[in-house]
Design a protein around this motif. Structure first.
Motif, mmCIF file in Angstrom:
data_model
loop_
_atom_site.group_PDB
_atom_site.id
_atom_site.type_symbol
_atom_site.label_atom_id
_atom_site.label_comp_id
_atom_site.label_asym_id
_atom_site.label_seq_id
_atom_site.Cartn_x
_atom_site.Cartn_y
_atom_site.Cartn_z
ATOM 1 N N LEU A 15 0.813 -1.213 0.000
ATOM 2 C CA LEU A 15 0.000 0.000 0.000
ATOM 3 C C LEU A 15 0.852 1.270 0.000
ATOM 4 C CD1 LEU A 15 -2.668 -1.036 2.662
ATOM 5 C CD2 LEU A 15 -2.983 -0.939 0.185
ATOM 6 N N VAL A 16 2.114 1.141 0.393
ATOM 7 C CA VAL A 16 3.006 2.300 0.492
ATOM 8 C C VAL A 16 4.169 2.113 -0.470
ATOM 9 C CG1 VAL A 16 4.511 3.651 2.005
ATOM 10 C CG2 VAL A 16 2.375 2.685 2.904
ATOM 11 N N ARG A 17 4.211 2.953 -1.494
ATOM 12 C CA ARG A 17 5.325 2.987 -2.428
ATOM 13 C C ARG A 17 6.210 4.182 -2.085
ATOM 14 N NH1 ARG A 17 1.911 2.132 -8.114
ATOM 15 N NH2 ARG A 17 1.235 -0.036 -7.703
ATOM 16 N N GLU A 18 7.298 4.330 -2.782
ATOM 17 C CA GLU A 18 8.231 5.415 -2.491
ATOM 18 C C GLU A 18 7.572 6.789 -2.633
ATOM 19 O OE1 GLU A 18 11.956 5.525 -1.629
ATOM 20 O OE2 GLU A 18 10.754 3.974 -0.656
ATOM 21 N N THR A 19 6.720 6.975 -3.645
ATOM 22 C CA THR A 19 6.170 8.309 -3.921
ATOM 23 C C THR A 19 4.639 8.330 -3.981
ATOM 24 O OG1 THR A 19 6.350 7.941 -6.313
ATOM 25 C CG2 THR A 19 8.227 8.991 -5.198
ATOM 26 N N GLU A 20 4.004 7.271 -3.563
ATOM 27 C CA GLU A 20 2.544 7.270 -3.557
ATOM 28 C C GLU A 20 2.026 6.227 -2.578
ATOM 29 O OE1 GLU A 20 1.500 6.660 -7.624
ATOM 30 O OE2 GLU A 20 2.333 4.634 -7.710
ATOM 31 N N VAL A 21 0.796 6.437 -2.138
ATOM 32 C CA VAL A 21 0.155 5.495 -1.231
ATOM 33 C C VAL A 21 -1.223 5.150 -1.781
ATOM 34 C CG1 VAL A 21 1.419 6.251 0.810
ATOM 35 C CG2 VAL A 21 -0.736 7.372 0.220
ATOM 36 N N HIS A 22 -1.649 3.937 -1.511
ATOM 37 C CA HIS A 22 -2.933 3.468 -2.013
ATOM 38 C C HIS A 22 -4.086 4.064 -1.202
ATOM 39 C CE1 HIS A 22 -6.115 0.619 -3.223
ATOM 40 N NE2 HIS A 22 -5.378 0.427 -4.298
ATOM 41 N N ARG A 23 -5.190 4.315 -1.864
ATOM 42 C CA ARG A 23 -6.336 4.942 -1.198
ATOM 43 C C ARG A 23 -6.868 4.116 -0.038
ATOM 44 N NH1 ARG A 23 -11.216 4.156 -5.633
ATOM 45 N NH2 ARG A 23 -11.291 1.865 -5.616
ATOM 46 N N ASP A 24 -6.608 2.795 -0.017
ATOM 47 C CA ASP A 24 -7.127 1.964 1.064
ATOM 48 C C ASP A 24 -6.610 2.388 2.434
ATOM 49 O OD1 ASP A 24 -8.650 0.519 -0.666
ATOM 50 O OD2 ASP A 24 -7.619 -1.397 -0.393
ATOM 51 N N VAL A 25 -5.457 3.047 2.477
ATOM 52 C CA VAL A 25 -4.947 3.498 3.777
ATOM 53 C C VAL A 25 -5.853 4.570 4.373
ATOM 54 C CG1 VAL A 25 -2.573 2.959 3.094
ATOM 55 C CG2 VAL A 25 -3.389 5.312 2.922
ATOM 56 N N TYR A 26 -6.693 5.190 3.550
ATOM 57 C CA TYR A 26 -7.614 6.224 4.013
ATOM 58 C C TYR A 26 -9.068 5.736 4.101
ATOM 59 C CZ TYR A 26 -3.780 9.279 2.441
ATOM 60 O OH TYR A 26 -2.555 9.869 2.233
ATOM 61 N N VAL A 27 -9.456 4.793 3.268
ATOM 62 C CA VAL A 27 -10.887 4.484 3.159
ATOM 63 C C VAL A 27 -11.270 3.096 3.660
ATOM 64 C CG1 VAL A 27 -11.097 6.055 1.191
ATOM 65 C CG2 VAL A 27 -10.739 3.600 0.769
ATOM 66 N N SER A 28 -10.306 2.207 3.867
ATOM 67 C CA SER A 28 -10.625 0.825 4.234
ATOM 68 C C SER A 28 -10.910 0.699 5.727
ATOM 69 C CB SER A 28 -9.467 -0.100 3.860
ATOM 70 O OG SER A 28 -9.625 -1.380 4.466
ATOM 71 N N ASP A 29 -12.072 0.151 6.061
ATOM 72 C CA ASP A 29 -12.406 -0.109 7.464
ATOM 73 C C ASP A 29 -11.473 -1.167 8.061
ATOM 74 O OD1 ASP A 29 -14.547 1.701 7.445
ATOM 75 O OD2 ASP A 29 -15.944 0.174 6.716
ATOM 76 N N GLU A 30 -11.085 -2.136 7.246
ATOM 77 C CA GLU A 30 -10.188 -3.183 7.740
ATOM 78 C C GLU A 30 -8.813 -2.608 8.072
ATOM 79 O OE1 GLU A 30 -8.499 -7.621 6.509
ATOM 80 O OE2 GLU A 30 -9.338 -6.311 4.977
ATOM 81 N N ILE A 31 -8.299 -1.756 7.201
ATOM 82 C CA ILE A 31 -7.007 -1.117 7.462
ATOM 83 C C ILE A 31 -7.091 -0.269 8.720
ATOM 84 C CG2 ILE A 31 -5.436 0.693 6.654
ATOM 85 C CD1 ILE A 31 -4.877 -1.963 5.374
ATOM 86 N N PHE A 32 -8.190 0.460 8.882
ATOM 87 C CA PHE A 32 -8.357 1.278 10.090
ATOM 88 C C PHE A 32 -8.268 0.420 11.346
ATOM 89 C CE2 PHE A 32 -10.945 3.060 13.487
ATOM 90 C CZ PHE A 32 -10.417 4.329 13.598
ATOM 91 N N GLN A 33 -8.959 -0.715 11.350
ATOM 92 C CA GLN A 33 -8.926 -1.583 12.531
ATOM 93 C C GLN A 33 -7.524 -2.118 12.777
ATOM 94 O OE1 GLN A 33 -11.258 -2.049 14.836
ATOM 95 N NE2 GLN A 33 -9.680 -3.206 15.946
ATOM 96 N N LEU A 34 -6.815 -2.453 11.717
ATOM 97 C CA LEU A 34 -5.438 -2.928 11.863
ATOM 98 C C LEU A 34 -4.516 -1.829 12.370
ATOM 99 C CD1 LEU A 34 -5.131 -5.153 8.655
ATOM 100 C CD2 LEU A 34 -5.249 -5.932 11.038
ATOM 101 N N GLU A 35 -4.774 -0.587 12.003
ATOM 102 C CA GLU A 35 -3.996 0.540 12.542
ATOM 103 C C GLU A 35 -4.168 0.631 14.054
ATOM 104 O OE1 GLU A 35 -3.962 3.808 8.903
ATOM 105 O OE2 GLU A 35 -5.635 3.794 10.328
ATOM 106 N N MET A 36 -5.400 0.453 14.512
ATOM 107 C CA MET A 36 -5.637 0.530 15.953
ATOM 108 C C MET A 36 -4.913 -0.588 16.690
ATOM 109 S SD MET A 36 -7.442 3.242 16.038
ATOM 110 C CE MET A 36 -6.576 3.718 14.537
#
Length: 437
Positions: free
Chosen positions: A14-35
């Motif tokens: 999800l994280v490249r050198e110069t860009e990040v995938h939108r899922d880091v902002y919009v995914s409920d699953e990613i949000f829960q994993l961040e917590m």
């Protein structure tokens, strides 16, 4: 649909050198994993010990989405406890702050706990004899956050055993906190002026990124700060510049101002704008203040402290401080598309009251729900949160002034309009997100 839980490679992708995938902002699953990972493997700001000056004082807040209580024990030590009764899970208190006396009492079954979390008493204790209660979680009392560090009044906590120790995590970035505290002749801060809370319908990382985005003020804030500047131009000649105008005007500085301002990045996602100067550099002199500082520190040291005018210092994952005006903002994640922003102001102990007046005015004019400047940013965040659902391009660009030689966890000073600090935050995000998976 990509499954991220337990899939380290998918998360890293999800994280490249110069860009990040939108899922880091919009995914409920990613949000829960961040917590579960980012907010558990890093040192997260809990509060300031001036909020709990007396034994029994407590302050309720969150680490990620976990409710906790910062409390002053009878021995004067600050503890951080999970706000949960070990019996049936009832929240011990729903009040934001207060004084509990010598113990907490659960409102459901009247179990009581000392202010360090240890079990004090339970009704009908004979009903637990010969049940092995002493070895149970409940028998040990309220769960405490194991890793707590009080740095000159600022209390941080880490939920997991994983991740670096406090000094390693922050290292040289603590210089920004030191500068803010040292601006007090007594070397102490106190929370003052209450807190402004403002709900944003966007992901928490958008707010963190914006703190070192120096290419938006002269664009996004033209309608607010720009209008204030235009009004001031029509003031009668010789008029004294109001404090509010001093605060508004720098937001309309040109790109060159911000380029020359500089950005410093530190390991683990920390960094700050305003290496050489900032929007706070040219505020009016406060009578008597330098003399107080000189008496406390000596003239050379006092000058060095006050000449350091860092703009925004970001402490990963979710706070920003403004040392020159003693302000701290916390970006509290609520969900993938909702963030509560808290803006706290501090009083410099033994310093002139005019400094606190300026801090409170800045907070009200820039960060309040009624702020004309804050609404500019709010609209941009919410537009971005909506726009990220466009399927044509799932990537967010953070390429400005990218150098292929950039490496993670380094210290560097560079152009003030770079997006290096944003890249720095996402490198840290990727590291702590996958550390314990």
């Amino acid at each position: 649909m990509v499954e991220y839980r337990g899939n380290v490679e998918a998360i890293k992708s999800l994280v490249r050198e110069t860009e990040v995938h939108r899922d880091v902002y919009v995914s409920d699953e990613i949000f829960q994993l961040e917590m579960e990972n980012v907010f558990a493997n890093t040192w997260v700001y809990v509060g300031h010990d001036s909020q709990i000056p007396n034994a029994g004082d407590y302050f309720g807040t969150t680490i990620g989405t976990q409710p906790v209580l910062m409390v002053r024990h009878t021995d004067g030590k600050v503890h951080v406890l999970f706000n949960r009764c070990p019996h049936k899970g009832t929240r011990i208190t729903t009040e934001g702050c207060g004084n509990t006396g010598k113990f907490f009492r659960c409102p459901y079954h009247a179990w009581s706990f000392k202010t360090d979390g240890s079990l004090l008493a339970i009704p009908l204790k004979k009903g637990y004899e010969n049940t092995g209660f002493e070895q149970s979680h409940a028998g040990k009392g309220m769960s405490a956050v194991k890793h707590v560090h009080n740095y000159r009044g600022f209390v941080f906590a880490k939920l997991n055993d994983a991740g670096p120790e406090f000094e390693e995590f922050f290292s040289e970035s603590l210089s920004s906190l030191d500068n803010m505290i040292d601006r007090s002749p007594a070397g102490r801060l106190e929370v003052a002026g209450g807190v402004l809370r403002y709900m944003h319908n966007c992901n928490w990382k958008m707010l963190v990124e914006n703190q070192t985005d120096t290419c938006h003020p002269m664009v996004a804030h033209e309608s607010s700060a720009g209008t204030a500047v235009d009004v001031w131009k029509n003031a009668p000649p010789g008029s004294k510049k109001p404090m509010a105008v001093e605060i508004f005007v720098p937001f309309m500085s040109p790109y060159e101002f911000f380029e020359n301002m500089g950005i410093r990045v530190w390991p683990n996602g920390h960094g700050h704008t305003g290496v050489h100067h900032s929007i706070h550099s040219d505020y009016s002199v406060v009578p008597g203040y330098f003399e107080q500082m000189t008496a406390a520190y000596g003239e050379a040291r006092a000058k060095a402290i006050l000449d350091e005018n860092r703009h925004n210092t970001v402490y990963f994952p979710n706070i920003m401080i403004k040392g020159p005006i003693q302000l701290l903002r916390v970006f509290r994640p609520i969900s993938a598309n909702k963030t509560l922003v808290e803006s706290w102001t501090f009083r410099l102990v033994d310093a002139p009251d005019l400094l606190l007046e300026r801090t409170l005015m800045y907070n009200r004019l820039i960060n309040a729900p009624t702020s004309v400047v804050g609404h500019d940013d709010l609209e941009m965040y919410e537009r971005a949160q909506e726009g990220l659902h466009v399927d044509a391009n799932p990537w967010v660009n953070i390429q400005r002034l990218y150098d292929p030689g950039e490496v993670a966890d380094t210290i560097a000073v560079t152009n003030g309009t770079t997006e290096w600090q944003m890249r720095n935050q996402f490198r840290a995000w990727s590291k702590f997100m996958t550390m314990t998976m």
